[in-house]
Design a protein around this motif. Structure first.
Motif, PDB file in Angstrom:
ATOM      1  N   LEU A   1      -3.170   1.594  50.695  1.00  0.00           N
ATOM      2  CA  LEU A   1      -3.180   2.268  52.001  1.00  0.00           C
ATOM      3  C   LEU A   1      -4.287   3.309  51.926  1.00  0.00           C
ATOM      4  CD1 LEU A   1      -1.933   2.662  54.813  1.00  0.00           C
ATOM      5  CD2 LEU A   1      -0.443   4.412  53.797  1.00  0.00           C
ATOM      6  N   GLN A   2      -5.439   2.990  52.493  1.00  0.00           N
ATOM      7  CA  GLN A   2      -6.577   3.906  52.401  1.00  0.00           C
ATOM      8  C   GLN A   2      -7.352   3.967  53.702  1.00  0.00           C
ATOM      9  OE1 GLN A   2     -10.021   2.992  50.038  1.00  0.00           O
ATOM     10  NE2 GLN A   2      -9.761   0.773  50.184  1.00  0.00           N
ATOM     11  N   GLU A   3      -7.906   5.148  53.941  1.00  0.00           N
ATOM     12  CA  GLU A   3      -8.789   5.343  55.083  1.00  0.00           C
ATOM     13  C   GLU A   3     -10.163   4.794  54.726  1.00  0.00           C
ATOM     14  OE1 GLU A   3      -8.773   9.386  56.520  1.00  0.00           O
ATOM     15  OE2 GLU A   3      -6.707   9.679  55.826  1.00  0.00           O
ATOM     16  N   ILE A   4     -10.685   3.947  55.571  1.00  0.00           N
ATOM     17  CA  ILE A   4     -12.011   3.374  55.370  1.00  0.00           C
ATOM     18  C   ILE A   4     -12.827   3.552  56.642  1.00  0.00           C
ATOM     19  CG2 ILE A   4     -11.237   1.702  53.637  1.00  0.00           C
ATOM     20  CD1 ILE A   4     -11.179  -0.425  55.812  1.00  0.00           C
ATOM     21  N   GLU A   5     -14.081   3.168  56.588  1.00  0.00           N
ATOM     22  CA  GLU A   5     -14.967   3.395  57.726  1.00  0.00           C
ATOM     23  C   GLU A   5     -14.463   2.711  58.994  1.00  0.00           C
ATOM     24  OE1 GLU A   5     -19.689   2.753  58.944  1.00  0.00           O
ATOM     25  OE2 GLU A   5     -18.985   2.276  56.919  1.00  0.00           O
ATOM     26  N   GLU A   6     -13.887   1.509  58.839  1.00  0.00           N
ATOM     27  CA  GLU A   6     -13.454   0.751  60.011  1.00  0.00           C
ATOM     28  C   GLU A   6     -12.103   1.207  60.560  1.00  0.00           C
ATOM     29  OE1 GLU A   6     -15.896  -1.832  57.266  1.00  0.00           O
ATOM     30  OE2 GLU A   6     -14.156  -0.511  57.069  1.00  0.00           O
ATOM     31  N   GLY A   7     -11.378   2.022  59.784  1.00  0.00           N
ATOM     32  CA  GLY A   7     -10.060   2.473  60.200  1.00  0.00           C
ATOM     33  C   GLY A   7      -9.148   2.654  59.016  1.00  0.00           C
ATOM     34  N   THR A   8      -8.096   1.846  58.945  1.00  0.00           N
ATOM     35  CA  THR A   8      -7.121   1.945  57.863  1.00  0.00           C
ATOM     36  C   THR A   8      -6.927   0.583  57.218  1.00  0.00           C
ATOM     37  OG1 THR A   8      -5.932   3.731  58.976  1.00  0.00           O
ATOM     38  CG2 THR A   8      -4.741   2.528  57.263  1.00  0.00           C
ATOM     39  N   GLN A   9      -7.040   0.546  55.909  1.00  0.00           N
ATOM     40  CA  GLN A   9      -6.712  -0.665  55.159  1.00  0.00           C
ATOM     41  C   GLN A   9      -5.293  -0.530  54.627  1.00  0.00           C
ATOM     42  OE1 GLN A   9      -8.755  -1.293  51.458  1.00  0.00           O
ATOM     43  NE2 GLN A   9      -8.011  -3.397  51.230  1.00  0.00           N
ATOM     44  N   ALA A  10      -4.385  -1.311  55.182  1.00  0.00           N
ATOM     45  CA  ALA A  10      -3.014  -1.403  54.675  1.00  0.00           C
ATOM     46  C   ALA A  10      -2.864  -2.835  54.179  1.00  0.00           C
ATOM     47  CB  ALA A  10      -2.006  -1.097  55.777  1.00  0.00           C
ATOM     48  N   GLU A  11      -2.947  -3.021  52.879  1.00  0.00           N
ATOM     49  CA  GLU A  11      -3.045  -4.384  52.346  1.00  0.00           C
ATOM     50  C   GLU A  11      -2.211  -4.561  51.087  1.00  0.00           C
ATOM     51  OE1 GLU A  11      -6.411  -7.044  53.209  1.00  0.00           O
ATOM     52  OE2 GLU A  11      -7.055  -6.422  51.202  1.00  0.00           O
ATOM     53  N   GLN A  12      -1.587  -5.719  50.995  1.00  0.00           N
ATOM     54  CA  GLN A  12      -0.845  -6.092  49.799  1.00  0.00           C
ATOM     55  C   GLN A  12      -1.666  -7.134  49.045  1.00  0.00           C
ATOM     56  OE1 GLN A  12       3.103  -7.563  50.514  1.00  0.00           O
ATOM     57  NE2 GLN A  12       3.636  -7.660  48.348  1.00  0.00           N
ATOM     58  N   LEU A  13      -1.947  -6.842  47.773  1.00  0.00           N
ATOM     59  CA  LEU A  13      -2.755  -7.722  46.934  1.00  0.00           C
ATOM     60  C   LEU A  13      -1.851  -8.539  46.027  1.00  0.00           C
ATOM     61  CD1 LEU A  13      -5.450  -5.126  45.741  1.00  0.00           C
ATOM     62  CD2 LEU A  13      -5.399  -6.424  47.885  1.00  0.00           C
ATOM     63  N   PHE A  14      -1.970  -9.855  46.112  1.00  0.00           N
ATOM     64  CA  PHE A  14      -1.271 -10.752  45.202  1.00  0.00           C
ATOM     65  C   PHE A  14      -2.268 -11.159  44.116  1.00  0.00           C
ATOM     66  CE2 PHE A  14       0.739 -11.461  49.389  1.00  0.00           C
ATOM     67  CZ  PHE A  14       2.045 -11.083  49.075  1.00  0.00           C
ATOM     68  N   ILE A  15      -1.983 -10.795  42.886  1.00  0.00           N
ATOM     69  CA  ILE A  15      -2.947 -10.940  41.798  1.00  0.00           C
ATOM     70  C   ILE A  15      -2.559 -12.104  40.896  1.00  0.00           C
ATOM     71  CG2 ILE A  15      -4.012  -9.766  39.827  1.00  0.00           C
ATOM     72  CD1 ILE A  15      -3.308  -7.113  41.346  1.00  0.00           C
ATOM     73  N   PHE A  16      -3.565 -12.873  40.522  1.00  0.00           N
ATOM     74  CA  PHE A  16      -3.385 -14.027  39.650  1.00  0.00           C
ATOM     75  C   PHE A  16      -4.365 -13.947  38.484  1.00  0.00           C
ATOM     76  CE2 PHE A  16      -1.684 -15.309  43.670  1.00  0.00           C
ATOM     77  CZ  PHE A  16      -0.669 -16.212  43.398  1.00  0.00           C
ATOM     78  N   ASP A  17      -4.012 -14.599  37.380  1.00  0.00           N
ATOM     79  CA  ASP A  17      -4.883 -14.724  36.212  1.00  0.00           C
ATOM     80  C   ASP A  17      -5.150 -16.197  35.951  1.00  0.00           C
ATOM     81  OD1 ASP A  17      -4.368 -11.984  35.954  1.00  0.00           O
ATOM     82  OD2 ASP A  17      -2.845 -12.301  34.403  1.00  0.00           O
ATOM     83  N   LEU A  18      -6.348 -16.483  35.470  1.00  0.00           N
ATOM     84  CA  LEU A  18      -6.676 -17.858  35.114  1.00  0.00           C
ATOM     85  C   LEU A  18      -7.594 -17.866  33.905  1.00  0.00           C
ATOM     86  CD1 LEU A  18      -6.540 -20.897  35.740  1.00  0.00           C
ATOM     87  CD2 LEU A  18      -8.543 -20.591  37.226  1.00  0.00           C
ATOM     88  N   ASP A  19      -7.150 -18.524  32.839  1.00  0.00           N
ATOM     89  CA  ASP A  19      -8.001 -18.786  31.680  1.00  0.00           C
ATOM     90  C   ASP A  19      -8.861 -19.982  32.051  1.00  0.00           C
ATOM     91  OD1 ASP A  19      -9.179 -19.463  29.296  1.00  0.00           O
ATOM     92  OD2 ASP A  19      -7.322 -19.539  28.123  1.00  0.00           O
ATOM     93  N   VAL A  20     -10.117 -19.715  32.422  1.00  0.00           N
ATOM     94  CA  VAL A  20     -10.973 -20.777  32.958  1.00  0.00           C
ATOM     95  C   VAL A  20     -11.599 -21.639  31.872  1.00  0.00           C
ATOM     96  CG1 VAL A  20     -11.476 -19.557  35.099  1.00  0.00           C
ATOM     97  CG2 VAL A  20     -12.946 -19.197  33.110  1.00  0.00           C
ATOM     98  N   GLY A  21     -11.527 -21.177  30.608  1.00  0.00           N
ATOM     99  CA  GLY A  21     -12.099 -21.955  29.514  1.00  0.00           C
ATOM    100  C   GLY A  21     -13.553 -21.609  29.259  1.00  0.00           C
ATOM    101  N   ALA A  22     -13.972 -21.859  28.036  1.00  0.00           N
ATOM    102  CA  ALA A  22     -15.308 -21.444  27.600  1.00  0.00           C
ATOM    103  C   ALA A  22     -16.437 -22.225  28.259  1.00  0.00           C
ATOM    104  CB  ALA A  22     -15.406 -21.569  26.072  1.00  0.00           C
ATOM    105  N   ASP A  23     -16.151 -23.419  28.757  1.00  0.00           N
ATOM    106  CA  ASP A  23     -17.214 -24.259  29.311  1.00  0.00           C
ATOM    107  C   ASP A  23     -17.400 -24.069  30.815  1.00  0.00           C
ATOM    108  OD1 ASP A  23     -17.749 -25.415  26.837  1.00  0.00           O
ATOM    109  OD2 ASP A  23     -16.184 -26.931  27.108  1.00  0.00           O
ATOM    110  N   PHE A  24     -16.523 -23.304  31.433  1.00  0.00           N
ATOM    111  CA  PHE A  24     -16.605 -23.144  32.886  1.00  0.00           C
ATOM    112  C   PHE A  24     -17.728 -22.200  33.283  1.00  0.00           C
ATOM    113  CE2 PHE A  24     -15.514 -20.586  36.635  1.00  0.00           C
ATOM    114  CZ  PHE A  24     -15.451 -21.596  37.602  1.00  0.00           C
TER     115      PHE A  24
END
Length: 341
Positions: free
Chosen positions: A255-278
């Motif tokens: 929940l932060q004030e930004i130039e465009e107005g207010t960002q009220a956002e929920q972030l869904f975070i994921f992890d991925l081991d993409v491998g050494a060759d990617f």
């Protein structure tokens, strides 16, 4: 004797190692400006935006004058802007808000038009109260949702400033992290790398800043995992079969004030081991380049404010869960898992 270090050489090596540990601790403990930014919001500078008696957003007091001509749409007082009760269906609310948003955009008050539909809802599974253009969500401060993915490689070398794709050398995949129960050992930390994207200079928000390997807003009609898979391909060329191996991480509320107005956002975070060759390949023109970076370099970029707030928080979530953050920073980050009041 040949092959043996003198006392002075050993002392120098020990001092160098100690200095390295001190520098690492300093980086791991912060301060991280993104954590402060995620709650940089002053309610006294805003009024509530209300639909059907439900607070669904925040509007800056400085923007209230722009809504004066729309008093047949809104009830406006010193504490709130409420959509008038006569607009009592989703279709009616969507129609009238669309008229207001179109006019505000024409006046330059709503920049970065996306032609994407967002639902007005306080929780992801709530029934929508109305639908609006994505770009208008900041003006009205309505709740939005996004996915972010940390693309990680275990056991790949890199330079201190991160390798642009194709430069670094593979030194083996390794299972050092997994064998340590999810915590980074010193050896694993030295060889673990994180893919970092740099946003296109043509992006409407945060052009040229560093970003996660994948990140994107969840439009109406898309699920969380569905959006992740779509964004994986568009932003980094991650195929469906690999994207489906992503593991759910934390959830962070901004929940932060930004130039465009207010960002009220929920972030869904994921992890991925993409491998050494990617090697990532952007598909939609929204990424300028990718770099493969050491964990400590990513932490420094976050401290320096070179990464977007959202991307910084997503990366810190990974760091926290894998023992790469200090106790204070972990506690501050954990507090962001709770929705702001």
């Amino acid at each position: 004797m040949a092959g043996q270090r003198s006392d002075a050489e050993q002392a120098t090596q020990n001092l160098t190692a100690a200095v390295g540990v001190e520098q690492r601790l300093a980086v791991s403990h912060g301060p991280f400006p993104c954590i402060r930014a995620a709650r940089r919001f002053d309610a006294s500078r805003h009024v509530v935006f209300d639909i059907a008696g439900i607070r669904v957003g925040w509007i800056r007091r400085s923007d209230l004058a722009r809504l004066d001509v729309w008093r047949h749409v809104f009830d406006i007082d010193d504490a709130r802007v409420a959509l008038r009760a006569e607009f009592d269906t989703v279709d009616a609310r969507t129609r009238v808000l669309g008229e207001v948003i179109g006019a505000l955009a024409a006046e330059g008050c709503i920049p970065g038009w996306r032609d994407e539909t967002y639902a007005i809802r306080n929780h992801f599974d709530d029934a929508p109260l109305a639908y609006i253009e994505r770009a208008a969500s900041r003006f009205f401060g309505t709740q939005t949702f996004a996915v972010h993915l940390n693309g990680v490689v275990f056991g790949r070398a890199g330079t201190s400033e991160g390798d642009v794709i194709g430069v670094s050398d593979v030194i083996g995949a390794g299972d050092a992290l997994r064998s340590a129960g999810g915590q980074l050992s010193d050896a694993a930390r030295e060889t673990t790398r994180m893919w970092i994207a740099r946003r296109s200079l043509q992006k409407a928000t945060d052009p040229g800043m560093l970003d996660n390997l994948v990140g994107g807003g969840i439009g109406w009609g898309y699920g969380i995992e569905e959006t992740l898979i779509k964004e994986c391909w568009e932003e980094s060329g991650i195929p469906d079969s690999l994207a489906r191996r992503a593991v759910r991480g934390g959830t962070i509320h901004v929940l932060q004030e930004i130039e465009e107005g207010t960002q009220a956002e929920q972030l869904f975070i994921f992890d991925l081991d993409v491998g050494a060759d990617f090697e990532p390949q952007n598909q939609d023109g929204e990424v300028a380049d990718h770099r493969l970076a050491a964990i400590d370099d990513v932490l420094q970029w976050i401290q320096q404010g070179r990464m977007t707030v959202d991307a910084s928080l997503a990366a810190l979530d990974w760091m926290s869960r894998h023992g790469a953050l200090g106790e204070v920073a972990r506690a501050e980050l954990a507090a962001l898992s709770n929705a702001p009041v």
